[in-house]
Design a protein around this motif. Structure first.
Motif, PDB file in Angstrom:
ATOM      1  N   MET A 111       0.821  -1.197   0.000  1.00  0.00           N
ATOM      2  CA  MET A 111       0.000   0.000   0.000  1.00  0.00           C
ATOM      3  C   MET A 111       0.867   1.264   0.000  1.00  0.00           C
ATOM      4  O   MET A 111       0.535   2.236  -0.655  1.00  0.00           O
ATOM      5  N   THR A 112       1.981   1.238   0.725  1.00  0.00           N
ATOM      6  CA  THR A 112       2.859   2.401   0.793  1.00  0.00           C
ATOM      7  C   THR A 112       3.440   2.737  -0.578  1.00  0.00           C
ATOM      8  O   THR A 112       3.538   3.906  -0.941  1.00  0.00           O
ATOM      9  N   VAL A 113       3.796   1.719  -1.349  1.00  0.00           N
ATOM     10  CA  VAL A 113       4.340   1.946  -2.687  1.00  0.00           C
ATOM     11  C   VAL A 113       3.290   2.646  -3.553  1.00  0.00           C
ATOM     12  O   VAL A 113       3.600   3.600  -4.278  1.00  0.00           O
ATOM     13  N   PHE A 114       2.045   2.189  -3.469  1.00  0.00           N
ATOM     14  CA  PHE A 114       0.967   2.834  -4.226  1.00  0.00           C
ATOM     15  C   PHE A 114       0.815   4.300  -3.835  1.00  0.00           C
ATOM     16  O   PHE A 114       0.645   5.165  -4.695  1.00  0.00           O
ATOM     17  N   LEU A 115       0.905   4.599  -2.557  1.00  0.00           N
ATOM     18  CA  LEU A 115       0.779   5.983  -2.093  1.00  0.00           C
ATOM     19  C   LEU A 115       1.919   6.848  -2.616  1.00  0.00           C
ATOM     20  O   LEU A 115       1.708   8.000  -3.008  1.00  0.00           O
ATOM     21  N   TRP A 116       3.143   6.308  -2.631  1.00  0.00           N
ATOM     22  CA  TRP A 116       4.276   7.077  -3.159  1.00  0.00           C
ATOM     23  C   TRP A 116       4.132   7.306  -4.666  1.00  0.00           C
ATOM     24  O   TRP A 116       4.483   8.367  -5.177  1.00  0.00           O
ATOM     25  N   ILE A 117       3.603   6.309  -5.356  1.00  0.00           N
ATOM     26  CA  ILE A 117       3.326   6.490  -6.783  1.00  0.00           C
ATOM     27  C   ILE A 117       2.282   7.587  -6.975  1.00  0.00           C
ATOM     28  O   ILE A 117       2.413   8.435  -7.868  1.00  0.00           O
ATOM     29  N   LEU A 118       1.280   7.604  -6.123  1.00  0.00           N
ATOM     30  CA  LEU A 118       0.252   8.648  -6.187  1.00  0.00           C
ATOM     31  C   LEU A 118       0.855  10.030  -5.922  1.00  0.00           C
ATOM     32  O   LEU A 118       0.485  11.016  -6.567  1.00  0.00           O
ATOM     33  N   VAL A 119       1.800  10.115  -5.001  1.00  0.00           N
ATOM     34  CA  VAL A 119       2.500  11.381  -4.736  1.00  0.00           C
ATOM     35  C   VAL A 119       3.183  11.873  -6.003  1.00  0.00           C
ATOM     36  O   VAL A 119       3.057  13.041  -6.387  1.00  0.00           O
ATOM     37  N   VAL A 120       3.912  10.984  -6.659  1.00  0.00           N
ATOM     38  CA  VAL A 120       4.634  11.357  -7.883  1.00  0.00           C
ATOM     39  C   VAL A 120       3.648  11.780  -8.971  1.00  0.00           C
ATOM     40  O   VAL A 120       3.858  12.789  -9.656  1.00  0.00           O
ATOM     41  N   VAL A 121       2.565  11.044  -9.131  1.00  0.00           N
ATOM     42  CA  VAL A 121       1.557  11.385 -10.149  1.00  0.00           C
ATOM     43  C   VAL A 121       0.942  12.754  -9.854  1.00  0.00           C
ATOM     44  O   VAL A 121       0.795  13.587 -10.756  1.00  0.00           O
ATOM     45  N   GLY A 136      -1.208  18.837  -2.790  1.00  0.00           N
ATOM     46  CA  GLY A 136      -1.820  17.565  -2.394  1.00  0.00           C
ATOM     47  C   GLY A 136      -0.770  16.460  -2.299  1.00  0.00           C
ATOM     48  O   GLY A 136      -0.800  15.635  -1.374  1.00  0.00           O
ATOM     49  N   GLY A 137       0.175  16.453  -3.239  1.00  0.00           N
ATOM     50  CA  GLY A 137       1.269  15.492  -3.191  1.00  0.00           C
ATOM     51  C   GLY A 137       2.151  15.691  -1.971  1.00  0.00           C
ATOM     52  O   GLY A 137       2.604  14.731  -1.343  1.00  0.00           O
ATOM     53  N   VAL A 138       2.395  16.957  -1.625  1.00  0.00           N
ATOM     54  CA  VAL A 138       3.205  17.271  -0.431  1.00  0.00           C
ATOM     55  C   VAL A 138       2.513  16.743   0.825  1.00  0.00           C
ATOM     56  O   VAL A 138       3.134  16.089   1.677  1.00  0.00           O
ATOM     57  N   VAL A 139       1.223  17.019   0.944  1.00  0.00           N
ATOM     58  CA  VAL A 139       0.471  16.573   2.126  1.00  0.00           C
ATOM     59  C   VAL A 139       0.456  15.045   2.207  1.00  0.00           C
ATOM     60  O   VAL A 139       0.688  14.471   3.281  1.00  0.00           O
ATOM     61  N   LEU A 140       0.213  14.397   1.076  1.00  0.00           N
ATOM     62  CA  LEU A 140       0.201  12.935   1.072  1.00  0.00           C
ATOM     63  C   LEU A 140       1.570  12.369   1.426  1.00  0.00           C
ATOM     64  O   LEU A 140       1.678  11.434   2.225  1.00  0.00           O
ATOM     65  N   ALA A 141       2.627  12.952   0.874  1.00  0.00           N
ATOM     66  CA  ALA A 141       3.983  12.486   1.188  1.00  0.00           C
ATOM     67  C   ALA A 141       4.284  12.642   2.676  1.00  0.00           C
ATOM     68  O   ALA A 141       4.895  11.765   3.290  1.00  0.00           O
ATOM     69  N   ALA A 142       3.863  13.747   3.253  1.00  0.00           N
ATOM     70  CA  ALA A 142       4.089  13.962   4.687  1.00  0.00           C
ATOM     71  C   ALA A 142       3.274  12.975   5.516  1.00  0.00           C
ATOM     72  O   ALA A 142       3.758  12.440   6.527  1.00  0.00           O
ATOM     73  N   TRP A 143       2.055  12.717   5.096  1.00  0.00           N
ATOM     74  CA  TRP A 143       1.155  11.837   5.838  1.00  0.00           C
ATOM     75  C   TRP A 143       1.622  10.384   5.807  1.00  0.00           C
ATOM     76  O   TRP A 143       1.433   9.649   6.778  1.00  0.00           O
ATOM     77  N   ILE A 144       2.231   9.971   4.685  1.00  0.00           N
ATOM     78  CA  ILE A 144       2.635   8.574   4.525  1.00  0.00           C
ATOM     79  C   ILE A 144       3.511   8.109   5.690  1.00  0.00           C
ATOM     80  O   ILE A 144       3.347   6.993   6.181  1.00  0.00           O
ATOM     81  N   ASP A 145       4.422   8.954   6.133  1.00  0.00           N
ATOM     82  CA  ASP A 145       5.281   8.537   7.261  1.00  0.00           C
ATOM     83  C   ASP A 145       5.052   9.403   8.502  1.00  0.00           C
ATOM     84  O   ASP A 145       5.964   9.697   9.251  1.00  0.00           O
ATOM     85  N   ASP A 146       3.807   9.786   8.693  1.00  0.00           N
ATOM     86  CA  ASP A 146       3.387  10.516   9.897  1.00  0.00           C
ATOM     87  C   ASP A 146       4.185  11.786  10.151  1.00  0.00           C
ATOM     88  O   ASP A 146       4.539  12.095  11.293  1.00  0.00           O
ATOM     89  N   PHE A 147       4.503  12.508   9.102  1.00  0.00           N
ATOM     90  CA  PHE A 147       5.168  13.806   9.190  1.00  0.00           C
ATOM     91  C   PHE A 147       6.551  13.728   9.850  1.00  0.00           C
ATOM     92  O   PHE A 147       7.020  14.695  10.428  1.00  0.00           O
ATOM     93  N   THR A 148       7.211  12.573   9.770  1.00  0.00           N
ATOM     94  CA  THR A 148       8.537  12.470  10.379  1.00  0.00           C
ATOM     95  C   THR A 148       9.627  13.014   9.460  1.00  0.00           C
ATOM     96  O   THR A 148      10.522  13.724   9.914  1.00  0.00           O
ATOM     97  N   ARG A 149       9.563  12.683   8.165  1.00  0.00           N
ATOM     98  CA  ARG A 149      10.586  13.194   7.244  1.00  0.00           C
ATOM     99  C   ARG A 149      10.180  14.529   6.632  1.00  0.00           C
ATOM    100  O   ARG A 149      11.033  15.342   6.289  1.00  0.00           O
TER     101      ARG A 149
END
Length: 160
Positions: free
Chosen positions: A1-11, A33-46
């Motif tokens: 699922m995480t890989v799909f989310l990162w692909i969605l960020v790139v798209v 939207g991509g920025v928010v999703l990328a931040a959310w994927i790892d709970d705003f740690t990176r």
């Protein structure tokens, strides 16, 4: 699922870049939207919350630029209300006529609107050109903001 989310960020970010140029797509908003999703994927740690807030501010600036750029170019030349309406109509028509339409229909629309309002070909040409320059400058600024947001995310991901 995480890989799909990162692909969605790139798209989201790639479509956002295209949208910074094409008026029918909310470009910088999609990048955000991509920025928010990328931040959310790892709970705003990176990608920390402050960076997301900064990108939100950049998105708001891009919205303002989008609405002000062409109008300020036209207003600088003393454009009539019809010229601004013509530029808007030209932009909408340009969406459906390909790259050349996107580039030149706002100019033609503003010039036609100004000619109808004032019956002065020279002034209409100047207003059309000023409107076009405003659109080009606005598009360049939106692209710069989109790339700055993407760059910030890439740097944040690389540092952690």
């Amino acid at each position: 699922m995480t890989v799909f989310l990162w692909i969605l960020v790139v798209v989201l970010m790639l479509v956002g870049i295209a949208g910074a140029i094409l008026p029918a797509i909310p470009g910088v908003t999609l990048v955000f939207g991509g920025v928010v999703l990328a931040a959310w994927i790892d709970d705003f740690t990176r990608i920390p919350v402050w960076l997301v807030v900064l990108c939100a501010g950049m998105t708001i600036v891009a919205w303002v630029i989008d609405y002000v750029a062409a109008a300020s170019g036209a207003k600088a030349m003393g454009a009539s209300r019809l010229a601004i309406v013509g530029a808007l109509i030209g932009t909408l028509v340009g969406i459906f006529t390909g790259l050349w339409g996107l580039l030149f229909m706002p100019l033609a629309g503003a010039a036609i609107g100004e000619f109808i309002a004032r019956r002065n070909v020279i002034h209409a040409g100047k207003v059309g050109m000023a409107t076009w320059i405003g659109l080009v400058v606005g598009t360049a600024a939106k692209l710069a903001i989109a790339f700055a947001m993407i760059g910030a995310v890439v740097v944040a991901l690389a540092l952690r």
